[in-house]
Design a protein around this motif. Structure first.
Motif, short mmCIF file in Angstrom:
data_model
loop_
_atom_site.label_atom_id
_atom_site.label_comp_id
_atom_site.label_asym_id
_atom_site.label_seq_id
_atom_site.Cartn_x
_atom_site.Cartn_y
_atom_site.Cartn_z
N TYR A 226 -14.42 -0.99 -40.48
CA TYR A 226 -13.45 -1.35 -41.53
C TYR A 226 -12.14 -1.84 -40.93
CZ TYR A 226 -10.45 -0.61 -45.66
OH TYR A 226 -9.56 -0.77 -46.70
N ASN A 227 -11.63 -1.11 -39.96
CA ASN A 227 -10.37 -1.52 -39.34
C ASN A 227 -10.52 -2.82 -38.56
OD1 ASN A 227 -8.92 0.68 -40.35
ND2 ASN A 227 -9.49 1.99 -38.63
N ALA A 228 -11.68 -3.03 -37.96
CA ALA A 228 -11.92 -4.29 -37.25
C ALA A 228 -11.91 -5.46 -38.22
CB ALA A 228 -13.25 -4.22 -36.50
N LEU A 229 -12.61 -5.32 -39.33
CA LEU A 229 -12.64 -6.38 -40.33
C LEU A 229 -11.24 -6.66 -40.87
CD1 LEU A 229 -15.82 -5.32 -42.35
CD2 LEU A 229 -15.66 -7.20 -40.71
N ARG A 230 -10.51 -5.62 -41.19
CA ARG A 230 -9.18 -5.81 -41.74
C ARG A 230 -8.21 -6.43 -40.73
NH1 ARG A 230 -6.75 -0.96 -45.07
NH2 ARG A 230 -5.08 -1.98 -44.00
N SER A 231 -8.48 -6.26 -39.44
CA SER A 231 -7.60 -6.85 -38.43
C SER A 231 -7.71 -8.36 -38.39
CB SER A 231 -7.93 -6.27 -37.04
OG SER A 231 -9.16 -6.79 -36.54
N VAL A 232 -8.75 -8.92 -39.01
CA VAL A 232 -8.94 -10.36 -39.11
C VAL A 232 -9.08 -10.67 -40.60
CG1 VAL A 232 -10.27 -12.37 -38.37
CG2 VAL A 232 -10.15 -10.34 -36.90
N PRO A 233 -7.99 -10.81 -41.34
CA PRO A 233 -8.07 -10.95 -42.79
C PRO A 233 -9.01 -12.05 -43.26
CG PRO A 233 -5.79 -10.57 -42.13
CD PRO A 233 -6.58 -10.76 -40.87
N SER A 234 -9.10 -13.15 -42.51
CA SER A 234 -9.98 -14.24 -42.92
C SER A 234 -11.45 -13.84 -42.92
CB SER A 234 -9.78 -15.45 -42.01
OG SER A 234 -8.48 -15.97 -42.13
N SER A 235 -11.79 -12.80 -42.18
CA SER A 235 -13.18 -12.35 -42.16
C SER A 235 -13.60 -11.75 -43.49
CB SER A 235 -13.39 -11.32 -41.04
OG SER A 235 -12.79 -10.08 -41.37
N LEU A 236 -12.64 -11.42 -44.33
CA LEU A 236 -12.90 -10.86 -45.65
C LEU A 236 -12.58 -11.84 -46.77
CD1 LEU A 236 -11.60 -7.26 -44.96
CD2 LEU A 236 -13.98 -7.94 -45.33
N VAL A 237 -12.48 -13.12 -46.42
CA VAL A 237 -12.26 -14.19 -47.40
C VAL A 237 -13.55 -15.00 -47.49
CG1 VAL A 237 -10.95 -16.26 -47.95
CG2 VAL A 237 -9.80 -14.29 -46.92
N PRO A 238 -14.15 -15.13 -48.66
CA PRO A 238 -15.42 -15.85 -48.77
C PRO A 238 -15.31 -17.32 -48.41
CG PRO A 238 -15.00 -14.54 -50.73
CD PRO A 238 -13.72 -14.56 -49.94
N LEU A 239 -16.40 -17.86 -47.91
CA LEU A 239 -16.58 -19.30 -47.77
C LEU A 239 -17.48 -19.77 -48.89
CD1 LEU A 239 -17.28 -19.85 -43.97
CD2 LEU A 239 -15.35 -20.74 -45.25
#
Length: 249
Positions: A226-239
């Protein structure tokens, strides 16, 4: 998921010896239809630890889903496999008990084409070490798998985790050696590839059978992802499925 049927919308809610015993020999539970809230497509990718093989089907994905829900993130876990308890809001994943790096690599093009993930969480290598499958070559195979993923999905974020400890001293020494190579491999890739220090989150006290985490161990893994994903905000933005970004990176 296995056939990617129409997906309903929902709120996001011991050790093995060095003789070559396979890590996790079967499905953790019967297949359960996956679900989706139409959020960012994330592929949990790996072996039985991603699957959640014994004693906790769903593994780290259960707590991770709950953390993402509590954080207000909309997430669509994707993959050809499905399992997990009711409290896991989306059962899809790409965790294959007993599989090695080369076996993931042989199938990765098909899976990526079917699931079209925005983000991938990769944890693999334990079976290479347990099955005595060219142990020295495991880091190079991991690097090649990363390259293949990046070539196939250049806009996808790839989070590469170190593998958890093992109770058997021989296997543990292999884990330490393998994990020591992963930071350098990740550092040699582009900025869409990120290191996740999963090994540091667990001890052998968190293992159910010397290999697989307990329920509590899996719950320790979830906030690391969870913290890894949140550290790269774009990783949680859909394409968009067309590959066009829906938000600036």
């Amino acid at each position: 998921m296995a056939a990617h049927m129409s997906r309903r919308s929902m709120i996001l809610g011991g050790a093995l010896t060095a003789a070559g015993i396979v890590l996790g020999g079967g499905a953790a539970s019967a297949a359960i239809p996956g679900t989706s809230n139409g959020g960012v497509r994330i592929m949990p990718l790996g072996d039985s630890i991603t699957d959640g093989y014994t004693p906790y089907p769903g593994g780290y994905r259960v707590k991770l889903w709950q953390l993402l829900a509590a954080g207000g993130y909309k997430v669509d876990f994707v993959g050809s496999q499905t399992n997990g308890p009711a409290e896991l809001g989306d059962h899809d994943h790409e965790g294959h008990p007993g599989w090695r790096i080369d076996q993931l690599d042989a199938n990765i093009a098909t899976w990526l084409g079917q699931s079209d993930p925005r983000t991938i969480m990769l944890l693999i290598g334990t079976n290479d070490l347990n099955q005595n499958h060219d142990i020295a070559g495991a880091p190079a195979r991991l690097s090649a798998l990363i390259d293949h993923i990046r070539a196939l999905k250049p806009q996808t974020y790839l989070f590469v985790a170190t593998i958890p400890p093992q109770s058997n001293s021989t296997l543990q020494s292999r884990v330490v050696a393998y994990n020591s190579r992963i930071p350098g491999i990740v550092a040699g890739k582009d900025s869409h590839v990120r290191l996740v220090k999963m090994y540091d989150a667990l001890t052998t006290a968190d293992l159910a059978d010397g290999i697989h985490p307990t329920k509590a161990g899996y719950e320790k893994m979830a906030p690391v992802w969870y913290n890894a994903l949140r550290s790269v905000p774009s990783s949680l933005v859909p394409l968009a499925r067309s590959g066009v970004l829906t938000a600036r990176l």
